[in-house]
Scaffold this motif. Sequence first.
Motif, PDB file in Angstrom:
ATOM      1  N   ILE A 322      46.730 -10.522 -40.932  1.00 30.04           N
ATOM      2  CA  ILE A 322      46.110 -10.292 -39.630  1.00 30.04           C
ATOM      3  C   ILE A 322      47.236 -10.178 -38.608  1.00 30.04           C
ATOM      4  CG2 ILE A 322      44.468 -11.151 -37.919  1.00 30.04           C
ATOM      5  CD1 ILE A 322      43.167 -12.790 -40.155  1.00 30.04           C
ATOM      6  N   SER A 323      47.519  -8.950 -38.169  1.00 31.45           N
ATOM      7  CA  SER A 323      48.684  -8.713 -37.317  1.00 31.45           C
ATOM      8  C   SER A 323      48.549  -7.377 -36.600  1.00 31.45           C
ATOM      9  CB  SER A 323      49.965  -8.722 -38.153  1.00 31.45           C
ATOM     10  OG  SER A 323      51.084  -8.333 -37.388  1.00 31.45           O
ATOM     11  N   ASP A 324      49.209  -7.275 -35.431  1.00 30.80           N
ATOM     12  CA  ASP A 324      49.270  -5.981 -34.747  1.00 30.80           C
ATOM     13  C   ASP A 324      50.407  -5.115 -35.293  1.00 30.80           C
ATOM     14  OD1 ASP A 324      51.469  -7.270 -33.682  1.00 30.80           O
ATOM     15  OD2 ASP A 324      50.599  -7.526 -31.694  1.00 30.80           O
ATOM     16  N   LEU A 325      51.127  -5.641 -36.284  1.00 34.27           N
ATOM     17  CA  LEU A 325      52.145  -4.901 -37.056  1.00 34.27           C
ATOM     18  C   LEU A 325      53.397  -4.540 -36.254  1.00 34.27           C
ATOM     19  CD1 LEU A 325      49.869  -2.498 -39.146  1.00 34.27           C
ATOM     20  CD2 LEU A 325      50.748  -4.754 -39.774  1.00 34.27           C
ATOM     21  N   ALA A 353      43.182  -6.758 -35.902  1.00 37.12           N
ATOM     22  CA  ALA A 353      42.625  -7.798 -35.033  1.00 37.12           C
ATOM     23  C   ALA A 353      41.391  -8.349 -35.719  1.00 37.12           C
ATOM     24  CB  ALA A 353      42.271  -7.245 -33.660  1.00 37.12           C
ATOM     25  N   LEU A 354      41.101  -9.622 -35.491  1.00 36.39           N
ATOM     26  CA  LEU A 354      39.864 -10.244 -35.952  1.00 36.39           C
ATOM     27  C   LEU A 354      39.202 -10.819 -34.708  1.00 36.39           C
ATOM     28  CD1 LEU A 354      37.933 -11.167 -38.155  1.00 36.39           C
ATOM     29  CD2 LEU A 354      39.404 -13.144 -38.556  1.00 36.39           C
ATOM     30  N   TYR A 362      48.568  -1.636 -31.408  1.00 33.88           N
ATOM     31  CA  TYR A 362      49.242  -1.936 -32.671  1.00 33.88           C
ATOM     32  C   TYR A 362      50.285  -0.860 -32.966  1.00 33.88           C
ATOM     33  CZ  TYR A 362      46.113   1.638 -34.626  1.00 33.88           C
ATOM     34  OH  TYR A 362      45.436   2.807 -34.882  1.00 33.88           O
ATOM     35  N   ASP A 363      51.161  -1.149 -33.928  1.00 37.50           N
ATOM     36  CA  ASP A 363      52.195  -0.211 -34.332  1.00 37.50           C
ATOM     37  C   ASP A 363      51.583   0.810 -35.285  1.00 37.50           C
ATOM     38  OD1 ASP A 363      54.366   0.996 -35.875  1.00 37.50           O
ATOM     39  OD2 ASP A 363      55.667  -0.463 -34.880  1.00 37.50           O
ATOM     40  N   ARG A 364      51.376   2.013 -34.790  1.00 35.90           N
ATOM     41  CA  ARG A 364      50.678   3.044 -35.563  1.00 35.90           C
ATOM     42  C   ARG A 364      51.509   3.533 -36.747  1.00 35.90           C
ATOM     43  NH1 ARG A 364      46.100   4.691 -33.011  1.00 35.90           N
ATOM     44  NH2 ARG A 364      45.836   3.877 -30.887  1.00 35.90           N
TER      45      ARG A 364
END
Length: 404
Positions: A322-325, A353-354, A362-364
Amino acid sequence: MATGGAAGRTTTTTDTDTDTGTGGAGAERLRRWRLVLGGDAADGTGCALSGQDAAMDGTLAALYGRGDKGRAGKDRSAGLGASAPSVARWLGDIRTYFPSSVVQVMQRDAIDRLGLSALLLEPEMLEAVEADVHLVGTLLSLNKAMPETTKETARAVVRKVVEDLEKRLATRTRATLTGALDRSARINRPRHHDIDWNRTIAANLKHYLPDYRTVVPERLIGYGRASQSVKKEVILCIDQSGSMAASVVYASVFGAVLASMRSIDTRLVVFDTAVVDLTDQLDDPVDVLFGTQLGGGTDINRALAYCQSQITRPAETVVVLISDLYEGGIRNEMLKRVAAMRASGVQFVTLLALSDEGAPAYDREHAAALGALGAPAFACTPDLFPEVMAAAIEKRPLPIPDTA
């Protein structure tokens, strides 16, 4: 009706346009616009407020009045200021005039616009606020600065939110995952007391013998002894950077729910540039939350390296990142680890996201790279999470929401 205006206001008015005479409906519309626009000379309504409307307008002006500075050529004098008693009165007023959902929005706006985070370190303030997931995130970010006199009140606020979430999410989560575990454990040579008779009969209806009024079960369907051994291992790997606050709250609650299921061995790992294993605190999600430290950098590769070291049965393991990377570690190593886990049989799920907050930042590039490895990254609401986990346990396609 919740309404947002040019000054950034959020207000609520009654949903009934009662025409009490000539122009009644028009007057009601003017009243609503007056509450939204804030009453500067340029609002154009010419509508005066009195009674409760005037009091409601005062609570809105205290928060959103500063956004009007320069728009109408004058500085409105309203504002919460730094006085704790005035903030306490304001918190009481907004709960009087507005529904809970609007109160929570106004509280978040007050924290962001007026810098009221420091006041949340006062027990009296915490007792006055409407508790929600976003407030919990703010409290967790202030955890290290929180005086001892406030910590017990803060824990009580956090516990109330956590218990409300557990009541809402636990039953459906357990039911959904129990069904998934049963289906994943189905065997074709069960012992007599492990036979699933409903499914066995349904699968053998074509072998019904009318003369004997019976079904000849050529194929038995049953379950393994799920209750006697752990069947699935789940590792929740949670980015605890500041932007992930709501996700940390929800993931901690879900972690506690999963840990309560005997057929799932749950591990909870949080990370920034360091990695902390909070598995031994899963029986109390409040302890988990106060064990996190929101903010700081991000090293996903290091976190995944730790998770990888904990995997003993890859084919029976689900890893949920679970991360925005936004990776601060070694990108290529991170991707290699994901590829290696998937190649070993691990089901790998990436949640950007949760939460219920909508599309996250986020990092696309990293999301696309993970998708190419067969680990698509997507945002997930708490209500969808049980279905995502059930699909991962059964090794079927994930129910990725349509964001088009």
